[in-house]
Write an enzyme that holds these catalytic residues in place. Sequence first.
Site: not given
Length: 467
Positions: A156, A277, A283, A290
């Site tokens: 969970h 970025s 970043k 992804e």
Amino acid sequence: MKMWAGRFTQPLDPDFERWQRSFGFDRRLLTHELAASSAHAKALRNADVLTSEELITVLKGLEQIAARAAESPQFLEDSEAEDVHHFVEKELVALIGDTGYKLHSGRSRNEQIATDLRLYVRATIDELSAYVADFCSALVERGQDSGNAVMPAYTHMQRAEPVLVAHWLLAYCEMFLRDAGRLADCRQRLNLCPLGSGAVAGATLPLDRRAMAKELGFDGITASSIDATSDRDFALEFVNALSLLALHLSRWAEEMMIFSSQEFAFVHLPEDYSTGSSAMPQKKNPDLLELTRSKAARVAGDATTLLITMKGLPLAYNKDLQETQEPLFDAAESMLSLLPLVAGWMKIVEFDYQRMQQAAETGFLNAWAAATYLVKRGVPSRLAHELVGKAVRLCLDSNCELQGLSIQQLRELSPAFDQDFYNCLSVESVLALHDVPGGTAPTRVRQAITEARQKIEFIREKVHAHA
Ligand code: ARG
């Protein structure tokens, strides 16, 4: 010369002509088309349709086409070829003259495309299986390197119990081994040769189907000419297997991303596979992960396209079947290009074992082990659960772990608690407690590593045997 224009009095509408061609994508099948054509040519010789000299000329022509294609991609820029079958016929005739037209004797493009696609899927399964084995190997070897490093396992998405990092990595390995198994099953079922099925009712010449099958490395011949020319189950099975593979990769990618966030910081993203970025200078983004996650959508889309294309198609060959090619190629190529990258990522990613260890030491990951201590002393499990739950409550109120409770506090809850209770609470004790096959006790994980290596070796041997 077209393959079918005799009965027509008018040329095709030029836009339609361009639009219905498949050579733009079925050129991928060229090597398989050439192999299947050589097998067919030999069968034509045996049926006395080609003389020995003609056979030699045809085979040489086919070889030359293969060589030219390998030499220059420009060779495939043919704006007239309708499909890969037409292309080969055109080129063969250009090379050897009208004898080239004899190659099509007794056969149909319907059986050719069915054969080429089976050969393509078979070859791609072998290539993919080798990549899956490499990726599994990377997971197992990183597990081996991690030794007795521990981390929390989550259920969970909440901290549940400590596990070896190796145990976690092997969980992924198992998923990918099953994916390899599904590909192997698909390969076995598809490995029958449609050649000799003709357009729908079987070849019109006495061709030795078994000899053609043998030459192409098939295990046998398809049983029904009607089914063989219209069946694309094998492509569906294959792309469905790939959609599960892609799904497993998406779960792996997602978890790696979560663990690489600053909140977890278990995983340091390798710069080799990350980007920055253009706006935020600090970043480092997990692009490989992804894009891996998103491929699951793409491949599942391909599987759905195939399923819906086939749904409700009457027997036998229908031109709709041409539309099964692009989703098939897309799914195959998506996975072929992705797998070596994820293996590369896996080989060099760095784990922060200290952070993982700290996370495994806090948050009552030893609570079930604590309850098991009581169970071993005769306390009924449900009551032991309740007692340890109460102990956890005490800890939450005084901001400590179970180890932080005094023996008096514990004995107030139950006289079954004794001084040796504290021994069962360390991470090492909790790990050792899970001493079942498939569990996280270090000896069991060592054993699991050995077994995983054997399974990987088995895949590699099979790929090798098929090469
Ligand atoms: N390009 C076709 C396909 O992919 C080859 C078979 C064509 N057969 C036919 N009867 N027009 O399905």
